[in-house]
Design an enzyme around this catalytic site. Structure first.
Site, PDB file in Angstrom:
ATOM      1  N   HIS A 287      -7.516  -5.669   0.094  1.00  0.00           N
ATOM      2  CA  HIS A 287      -6.429  -4.723   0.379  1.00  0.00           C
ATOM      3  C   HIS A 287      -5.807  -5.165   1.697  1.00  0.00           C
ATOM      4  O   HIS A 287      -6.218  -4.715   2.776  1.00  0.00           O
ATOM      5  CB  HIS A 287      -6.976  -3.296   0.467  1.00  0.00           C
TER       6      HIS A 287
ATOM      7  N   SER B  50       0.840  -1.200   0.000  1.00  0.00           N
ATOM      8  CA  SER B  50       0.000   0.000   0.000  1.00  0.00           C
ATOM      9  C   SER B  50       0.877   1.254   0.000  1.00  0.00           C
ATOM     10  O   SER B  50       1.633   1.473  -0.938  1.00  0.00           O
ATOM     11  CB  SER B  50      -0.962  -0.037   1.180  1.00  0.00           C
TER      12      SER B  50
ATOM     13  N   ASP C  32      -9.672  -6.257  -4.258  1.00  0.00           N
ATOM     14  CA  ASP C  32      -9.206  -5.143  -3.428  1.00  0.00           C
ATOM     15  C   ASP C  32     -10.239  -4.017  -3.473  1.00  0.00           C
ATOM     16  O   ASP C  32     -10.518  -3.467  -4.538  1.00  0.00           O
ATOM     17  CB  ASP C  32      -7.851  -4.642  -3.955  1.00  0.00           C
TER      18      ASP C  32
END
Length: 287
Positions: free
Chosen positions: A267, A106, A239
């Site tokens: 995610h 991320s 995600d």
């Protein structure tokens, strides 16, 4: 030596970063760069041990405002996103590592891209997990899933992060909406959350990252310049924050990159069922 070893890194502004290494000192270094709000604990111990078993020296660290690193008052970070990027390099410098394999998740994936674009000689390979391109040339991509957007917009009472039990439950519940519906390992997540709570000086301060994350990637942003950097993009097929098109576009923007799209993954850290594939891909390009 192969067992976990703790150390600290002192930054010029007085910040102290808490660092852990595991694996043989002469093995290639794999630097794990966590996402926003994450301490090093979120990199699952078993996954780290699998990387070590594959012949890699794993380095993970607490971002500012997480774990045992220096904290600022919630809502008042005394640093910029560029400092978060510089911290990753400072960890390598302190360990005497001129060149490393970077794994970023991320926000950490954005930091890894920024380092590779700015100082390519420091990067032996890239593994970019659940992230999106820092290159504006990539074009229009879908936004977050409606159900996640609704959650962000909802008004929910703030948990009592001073209560360890409540804090653990808040961390577990906070990760649940981001994970794939069949890829949320609650028992594993709760074990990690307990360690996060036990090691963190101020859990509320970790939200400071969201105030500076947009500044974390200064400098060059043309991903086509990474043609010589072996890259694996690991992305969840479901995600909700960066839909699968983000991973596909990121892999397409980096010449020669390999896309590893994980069914059922959201995610999140790749689920345990995918670790053999992920570790194999990382170790193969490290070799």
């Amino acid at each position: 030596m192969t067992g976990p070893r703790a150390s600290t890194v002192e930054r010029p502004d007085g910040t102290t970063l808490a660092v852990e290494t595991r694996g043989r000192d002469d093995d290639p270094v794999l630097l794990l760069i966590a996402g926003a709000g994450w301490s090093r604990d979120w990199w699952d111990d078993e996954l780290c041990d699998r990387f070590v078993a594959a012949g890699l020296r794993v380095v993970r660290y607490d971002h500012r405002d997480t774990g045992e690193s220096t904290h600022w008052p919630p809502g008042a970070p005394g640093y910029t996103g560029a400092d978060l990027t510089a911290d990753a390099l400072a960890v390598l410098d302190a360990l005497g590592v001129p060149r490393a394999h970077l794994v970023g998740l991320s926000m950490g994936g954005g930091i890894a891209q920024s380092i590779a674009l700015t100082l390519p000689d420091r990067v032996a390979s890239l593994t970019l997990i659940a992230t999106t391109a820092v290159d504006p040339r990539v074009g229009e991509l879908p936004g977050i899933a409606p159900e996640l957007a609704a959650l962000f917009a909802s008004k929910t009472p703030e948990p009592d992060l001073g209560d360890p039990v409540a804090a653990v439950e808040a961390l577990v519940d906070g990760e649940r909406p981001f994970a794939g519906p069949d890829a949320f390992d609650e028992a594993r997540m709760r074990t990690i959350a307990r360690r996060v709570v036990a090691r963190s000086r101020d859990l509320a301060a970790s939200a400071n990252h969201y105030a500076v994350v947009g500044e974390a990637h200064p400098g060059p942003d043309d991903l086509s310049a990474l043609a010589g950097v072996p890259t694996v993009v690991v992305h969840g097929a479901v995600d909700p924050l960066f839909p699968a098109e983000h991973g596909r576009a990121l892999a397409a923007a980096i010449p020669g990159a390999t896309l590893l799209e994980i069914p059922g993954m959201g995610h999140q850290l790749p689920p345990a069922s995918s670790w053999e594939r992920v570790v194999g891909a990382v170790a193969a390009q490290a070799a």
